[in-house]
Design a protein around this motif. Sequence first.
Motif, PDB file in Angstrom:
ATOM      1  N   THR A 140       0.831  -1.212   0.000  1.00 57.27           N
ATOM      2  CA  THR A 140       0.000   0.000   0.000  1.00 57.27           C
ATOM      3  C   THR A 140       0.857   1.250   0.000  1.00 57.27           C
ATOM      4  O   THR A 140       0.598   2.214  -0.737  1.00 57.27           O
ATOM      5  N   LYS A 145       2.705   1.675  -3.440  1.00 56.96           N
ATOM      6  CA  LYS A 145       1.808   2.137  -4.492  1.00 56.96           C
ATOM      7  C   LYS A 145       1.585   3.641  -4.398  1.00 56.96           C
ATOM      8  O   LYS A 145       1.555   4.354  -5.410  1.00 56.96           O
ATOM      9  N   SER A 146       1.460   4.138  -3.183  1.00 54.23           N
ATOM     10  CA  SER A 146       1.275   5.580  -2.996  1.00 54.23           C
ATOM     11  C   SER A 146       2.578   6.341  -3.214  1.00 54.23           C
ATOM     12  O   SER A 146       2.580   7.426  -3.807  1.00 54.23           O
ATOM     13  N   GLN A 165       3.510   7.297  -6.654  1.00 53.44           N
ATOM     14  CA  GLN A 165       2.732   8.450  -7.118  1.00 53.44           C
ATOM     15  C   GLN A 165       3.068   9.721  -6.328  1.00 53.44           C
ATOM     16  O   GLN A 165       2.338  10.701  -6.387  1.00 53.44           O
TER      17      GLN A 165
END
Length: 312
Positions: free
Chosen positions: A65, A68-69, A72
Amino acid sequence: MIVKRLLTSIPLLFVMSVLVFSMIALVPGDAATTIAGGGNASPQVVQQIREELNLDEPFFVQYATWLKSAVQFDFGESLYSQRPVADELLERLPVTLSLALAVFAIVIPLALVLGIVGGLRPGGLGDRGMMFGTSVVVSMPPFWIGMVLISVFSVSLGWLPPYGYTAFADDPAGWARSIILPAVALAAAGVAMLSRQLRAGLADTMQSAYVRTAWAKGGDTRRVVVGHALKNSAIPAATVLGLMVGSILGSTVIVEQIFNIPGIGSYMIAAVSSKDVPVIQATALLFVVAHIIANLMVDISYGYLNPKVRAA
């Protein structure tokens, strides 16, 4: 060659991201309780931190998690300011970058001059003076140099401000006045290490057969030294320059604190003091990425300085 270096950097970046994220697992006891302030923290605050950091999930789910963040450029919110970490990094990143640029603007030309002076006449008066001076400077930590500079140029002479930062866009002259002392404090050891490496490489290169041939053909000093000898002796110096990026980034953590500069280094110190895990993870990962980019630039410089590297 550049594509190959980029591809080999991906596994390294992945491993380092795992290590950076694992910092939360190193918090003793219950991480949420410790970060919230210990046993006296309210259950509501502990639960809020647990939800924000996904501490209820298995470790690899948490990491997936977070990664993935992070890809970005989303590192969550600061536990202290409740603002997005990415926004605060973007505010402080130009400050640290301007400091780093000022450091390298001092390091590269001074190291070139000192290295050439020592390398062209090894054992001479200039060479011995350079070696003695650089040996002394290398032994001085940047934070100590910074305090000495403040004592001399700010307190005693009053020429430069002792702390604070002025943005270049607001006042270029004010930026130069505010950045020169911390830049010199960070650049001193870099100038010493790089000039010594360049001096050693140039002294060896000047004794090589192709340099003697260039002299025999009637080449002038600029063509022989700059066009032939200096380019080949710069390869070890490029390695040192790349390694300096990591040491300079590490030193900014203390130097920015001393000079009260609102950069990434002081941001990380404040985050460590307040146990702001999202900020610590983001700044640590940013330092890792900067180090990997520096190594990539060193590899590219090898290809420019030595055509054999491009062929390999």
